[in-house]
Design an enzyme around this catalytic site. Structure first.
Site, mmCIF file in Angstrom:
data_model
loop_
_atom_site.group_PDB
_atom_site.id
_atom_site.type_symbol
_atom_site.label_atom_id
_atom_site.label_comp_id
_atom_site.label_asym_id
_atom_site.label_seq_id
_atom_site.Cartn_x
_atom_site.Cartn_y
_atom_site.Cartn_z
ATOM 1 N N GLU B 64 0.816 -1.207 0.000
ATOM 2 C CA GLU B 64 0.000 0.000 0.000
ATOM 3 C C GLU B 64 0.854 1.263 0.000
ATOM 4 O O GLU B 64 1.931 1.296 0.589
ATOM 5 C CB GLU B 64 -0.877 0.031 1.251
ATOM 6 C CG GLU B 64 -1.817 -1.155 1.349
ATOM 7 C CD GLU B 64 -2.510 -1.233 2.699
ATOM 8 O OE1 GLU B 64 -3.612 -1.787 2.751
ATOM 9 O OE2 GLU B 64 -1.942 -0.738 3.703
ATOM 10 N N ASP B 235 -7.905 -4.868 9.356
ATOM 11 C CA ASP B 235 -7.499 -3.648 8.672
ATOM 12 C C ASP B 235 -7.347 -3.801 7.175
ATOM 13 O O ASP B 235 -6.672 -3.005 6.531
ATOM 14 C CB ASP B 235 -6.203 -3.112 9.278
ATOM 15 C CG ASP B 235 -5.056 -4.081 9.102
ATOM 16 O OD1 ASP B 235 -5.291 -5.188 8.583
ATOM 17 O OD2 ASP B 235 -3.934 -3.733 9.475
#
Lengths: 355, 355
Positions: B64, B235
């Site tokens: 990410e 998450d």
């Protein structure tokens, strides 16, 4: 990867290391080899995760992240564009990038990419021109003689045999510097007094100016049939170089349409204006230039896969070139889940050392 | 910035430098100071450019990029999440990040963020709990005793005065290691045989497991009224820790709703299920906990502004701590537009040197 290394270490190619690498390979050979990587990745275009770059715009410029992945490797580039930077002695564009393994998420290379971006942009332009420029093109106009201009010239020499340059910049000093920088590369070089003058007799016209605004570097009457336009400078919203009428007369080739429609010359056209995807031409699925009088336009904005290719090339070069540093970038506890313990043991070792 | 530096140089904080910094400040003080930066940036939430992180998913994990900007500074973090990494001696999560000036686009800090992320995640959890946990809470259950667990414990001790921990992990060795790592910090620590056992008597329940799947670490009957749940482990899409019924009973507080609806526990709920924005509570625009028997839930996924705060804190610390390296990351030609000339002059200087 080159040498065996600890899990915490990521090889880092500094600006100095990159210059050494380019010069030890030789800039023409570097551009030829890099172009082969760029072509290879365009041919397997469908393998890549593609997304428009993630841009953060401000009044003075833009900061962008350009990620992509082929499922085995992941790359991203950080790049800024701030035309006013030159006033404070900084570069308009600086960049660095990372290559990582998809399998583990661990980076395997961190490198400067200011120089590397200049090289991959030029390599991509030359790859496109191989398919789009008229056969036997020898003369290229370069309008805008800033940081990218010499790289374009050498890439077009190395890949297409361009040996005659016609240079123009609103700053005559920039033209003189470009000419001087290129004098040992065997070009015939004309410093021109205007853009109109520069395009005279050129089979390829490269526009690579830096102002962040909609300019009209080329108007419709300046470009004759059969010319290939390599439009490099218009590469973000509100920044274009060509008059709209030129676009309407040209066959337009782009990297990644969703990005180019936002950033390229074609932001001036309707969202459904037909464009050709460059990768299909390179892969042989569609023709490039089909007629002598056809006007072709490569609306270059730079895409993440080109950085991926460049990072992959540099990583492969590291196995035979030792010019990099080992960067202690990743925490590597002796026991993977024990990050906190690593920190505490570091306290102990430090205390013992200083006792 | 700390010392004056050349335009090509970016300060780099290695893993070693970061450990030195944390230990020289002291981990509790570091977490308290860092929390103040996190709070400060949550209070001015409206100043930030906010976008969900840019994720590249693969079968084994995710890479990410997390960018944000307040208009003066820009930051991004690179972070991976690969649960299987521990099998090959690697970390599940590693990270590094960059802080840059918006004005010039030039980076001013590159730092490891594996350790820093663990610290900022814990600091953010503690900041949320200051507003959401029941008054006078002394006992916290921690379910999942991996790399993040000790940081959570110390942050909750430093900011809320938690002094009693009830630990549980499916791997008893992880619990023992966590207990041992924390023994010098003045906690009363119970190693528990089950999650049910661990939550017994706890006013705060922290869930921080690592499996990339939808698990049910807590079922509805395990959590009584008045408890604050600090849900850290769930998450990313397909990775949750709590039974849906718990969510339906709780008042849910989140960082950035568009991201949390994709990645957090609330991915199990309807897209319009009401949630509270944490920043409004911290800024005093909305209440946090309002009743003794209220069940509160911080559905933590980690947001880019928290990394921004952490980078800003580390940069400010560099002025008094010399632990960093100067990285030759940015090309800095003597003449800004003359990148090519710099490369050619490097050739000359190299040739002279080796002659």
């Amino acid at each position: 990867m080159s040498a065996a290394h600890s899990l915490n270490i990521v090889p880092f190619v500094s600006v100095e290391n990159m210059m050494d690498l380019v010069l030890s390979v030789g800039i023409e050979k570097f551009l030829i080899e890099l172009s082969a990587y760029v072509e290879e990745d365009f041919i397997r275009w469908v393998d890549f995760d593609k997304t428009p770059r993630v841009a953060s715009h401000s009044n003075d410029g833009v900061i962008e992240l350009m990620p992509t992945s082929d499922g085995k490797l992941y790359s991203f580039k950080y790049v800024n564009g701030h035309p006013k930077n030159t006033k404070s002695g900084r570069q308009t564009v600086t960049a660095f990038g990372v290559l990582a393994e998809v399998d583990s998420g661990y980076p395997v290379l961190l490198t400067e990419m200011t120089i590397l971006t200049a090289l991959r942009t030029a390599a991509t332009s030359a790859v496109a021109a191989k398919h789009l420029a008229p056969t036997g093109a020898k003369t290229m106009a370069i309008i805008g003689n800033g940081a990218q201009s010499e790289f374009q010239a050498i890439a077009f020499k190395a890949l297409l045999g361009i040996d005659h340059l016609r240079l123009y910049d609103i700053d005559p000093g920039a033209t003189q510097r470009c000419k001087k920088n290129l004098e040992s590369f065997g070009f015939k070089i004309d410093a021109c007094r205007s853009a109109e003058d520069a395009v005279e007799g050129a089979q390829i016209v490269t526009t690579v100016t830096a102002d962040k605004k909609n300019s009209t570097i080329l108007t419709d009457n300046m470009v004759g049939p059969g010319v290939h336009i390599n439009a490099v400078g218009g590469d973000c919203p509100g920044k274009t170089e060509l008059h709209r009428d030129i676009l309407l007369r040209s066959d337009i080739f782009v990297e990644f349409p969703p990005q180019t429609r936002i950033e390229g010359e074609i932001q001036q056209l309707a969202q459904d204006h037909p464009v050709h995807e460059l990768w299909k031409v390179i892969a042989g699925a569609e023709p490039g230039r089909v007629a002598e009088k056809q006007m072709t336009l490569f609306d270059s904005v730079g895409f993440a896969t080109e950085d991926f290719s460049a990072l992959r090339y540099v990583r492969d070069k590291l196995s035979t070139n030792s010019g990099f540093q080992n960067l202690d970038l990743l925490a590597d506890p002796d026991e993977p889940r024990d990050l906190f313990g690593m920190l505490m043991r570091h306290a102990t070792s430090t205390r013992v050392t200083s006792a």
